[in-house]
Design a protein around this motif. Sequence first.
Motif, PDB file in Angstrom:
ATOM      1  N   GLN A   1       5.439  27.844  45.117  1.00 48.84           N
ATOM      2  CA  GLN A   1       4.253  27.320  45.240  1.00 48.84           C
ATOM      3  C   GLN A   1       3.706  26.617  43.780  1.00 48.84           C
ATOM      4  OE1 GLN A   1       2.260  30.253  47.190  1.00 48.84           O
ATOM      5  NE2 GLN A   1       2.101  29.541  49.215  1.00 48.84           N
TER       6      GLN A   1
ATOM      7  N   ALA B   1       4.601  20.053  40.019  1.00 49.58           N
ATOM      8  CA  ALA B   1       5.290  18.719  40.157  1.00 49.58           C
ATOM      9  C   ALA B   1       4.150  17.719  40.757  1.00 49.58           C
ATOM     10  CB  ALA B   1       6.298  18.960  41.163  1.00 49.58           C
ATOM     11  N   GLU B   2       3.161  18.229  41.475  1.00 54.29           N
ATOM     12  CA  GLU B   2       2.229  17.363  42.062  1.00 54.29           C
ATOM     13  C   GLU B   2       1.163  17.000  40.786  1.00 54.29           C
ATOM     14  OE1 GLU B   2      -1.120  17.437  45.411  1.00 54.29           O
ATOM     15  OE2 GLU B   2       0.582  18.853  45.634  1.00 54.29           O
ATOM     16  N   VAL B   3       1.051  18.112  39.979  1.00 56.96           N
ATOM     17  CA  VAL B   3       0.108  17.522  38.647  1.00 56.96           C
ATOM     18  C   VAL B   3       0.646  16.553  37.933  1.00 56.96           C
ATOM     19  CG1 VAL B   3      -1.070  18.497  36.622  1.00 56.96           C
ATOM     20  CG2 VAL B   3      -1.161  19.847  38.843  1.00 56.96           C
TER      21      VAL B   3
ATOM     22  N   LYS C   1       3.097  14.550  38.769  1.00 55.04           N
ATOM     23  CA  LYS C   1       2.835  13.037  39.273  1.00 55.04           C
ATOM     24  C   LYS C   1       1.722  12.488  39.430  1.00 55.04           C
ATOM     25  CE  LYS C   1       3.791  11.364  44.201  1.00 55.04           C
ATOM     26  NZ  LYS C   1       3.981  11.637  45.676  1.00 55.04           N
ATOM     27  N   ALA C   2       0.680  13.437  39.298  1.00 54.22           N
ATOM     28  CA  ALA C   2      -0.882  12.758  39.377  1.00 54.22           C
ATOM     29  C   ALA C   2      -1.062  12.310  38.023  1.00 54.22           C
ATOM     30  CB  ALA C   2      -1.935  13.977  39.485  1.00 54.22           C
TER      31      ALA C   2
ATOM     32  N   TYR D   1      -5.617  23.716  45.890  1.00 48.73           N
ATOM     33  CA  TYR D   1      -4.761  25.141  46.306  1.00 48.73           C
ATOM     34  C   TYR D   1      -5.705  26.295  46.044  1.00 48.73           C
ATOM     35  CZ  TYR D   1      -0.991  21.830  46.377  1.00 48.73           C
ATOM     36  OH  TYR D   1       0.008  20.747  46.657  1.00 48.73           O
TER      37      TYR D   1
ATOM     38  N   GLN E   1      -5.629  17.554  36.458  1.00 44.71           N
ATOM     39  CA  GLN E   1      -5.523  18.823  37.063  1.00 44.71           C
ATOM     40  C   GLN E   1      -6.270  19.341  37.785  1.00 44.71           C
ATOM     41  OE1 GLN E   1      -3.476  21.420  34.040  1.00 44.71           O
ATOM     42  NE2 GLN E   1      -4.257  20.041  32.466  1.00 44.71           N
TER      43      GLN E   1
ATOM     44  N   ALA F   1       5.637  23.686  43.005  1.00 44.86           N
ATOM     45  CA  ALA F   1       5.221  22.486  43.881  1.00 44.86           C
ATOM     46  C   ALA F   1       4.069  22.103  43.391  1.00 44.86           C
ATOM     47  CB  ALA F   1       5.044  22.909  45.533  1.00 44.86           C
ATOM     48  N   VAL F   2       3.097  22.830  42.900  1.00 44.45           N
ATOM     49  CA  VAL F   2       1.850  22.405  42.390  1.00 44.45           C
ATOM     50  C   VAL F   2       1.994  21.634  40.873  1.00 44.45           C
ATOM     51  CG1 VAL F   2      -0.584  22.788  41.767  1.00 44.45           C
ATOM     52  CG2 VAL F   2       0.392  23.990  43.795  1.00 44.45           C
TER      53      VAL F   2
ATOM     54  N   VAL G   1      -6.090  17.903  41.320  1.00 44.87           N
ATOM     55  CA  VAL G   1      -4.829  18.357  42.415  1.00 44.87           C
ATOM     56  C   VAL G   1      -4.996  19.782  42.690  1.00 44.87           C
ATOM     57  CG1 VAL G   1      -2.412  18.761  42.031  1.00 44.87           C
ATOM     58  CG2 VAL G   1      -3.284  16.767  40.959  1.00 44.87           C
TER      59      VAL G   1
END
Length: 124
Positions: free
Chosen positions: A14, A20-22, A24-25, A68, A61, A17-18, A64
């Motif tokens: 997890q 990677a999302e940050v 990407k943001a 979570y 950050q 994944a988070v 995003v």
Amino acid sequence: MAAAVQGATLNAEQAKAVLAEVIKAFGAPENAQRMEEARDNACNDMGKMLQFLLPVATQIQQDVIKAYGFSSDGEGVLKFARLIKSYESQDPEIASLSGKLKAMFLPPMALPPHGTGSGGVAAS
């Protein structure tokens, strides 16, 4: 996902994944523009980096990680950073993603080598 009353807990997958999302943001056009403006305002001055760049990076950050279970304030970002740090030594992919994230808002710094040949990763 296990969530504690004081904040969020993520397992290693997890956390990846988070992270990677940050990352990407940070690459989203509007965020990239905000970071560029903050960088321009800072003029490579470390004090100004903290004044202009860090708040923008923190806000990106927060946007995003609040999904979570982290609080949407500076403390949430610090908790997220501590959680990621705790996985860095266990998971090379998390360490790599964390390095990419830091490079997006921290100026490159010349650090003396800590032990040659180990690549900076402690053997366990």
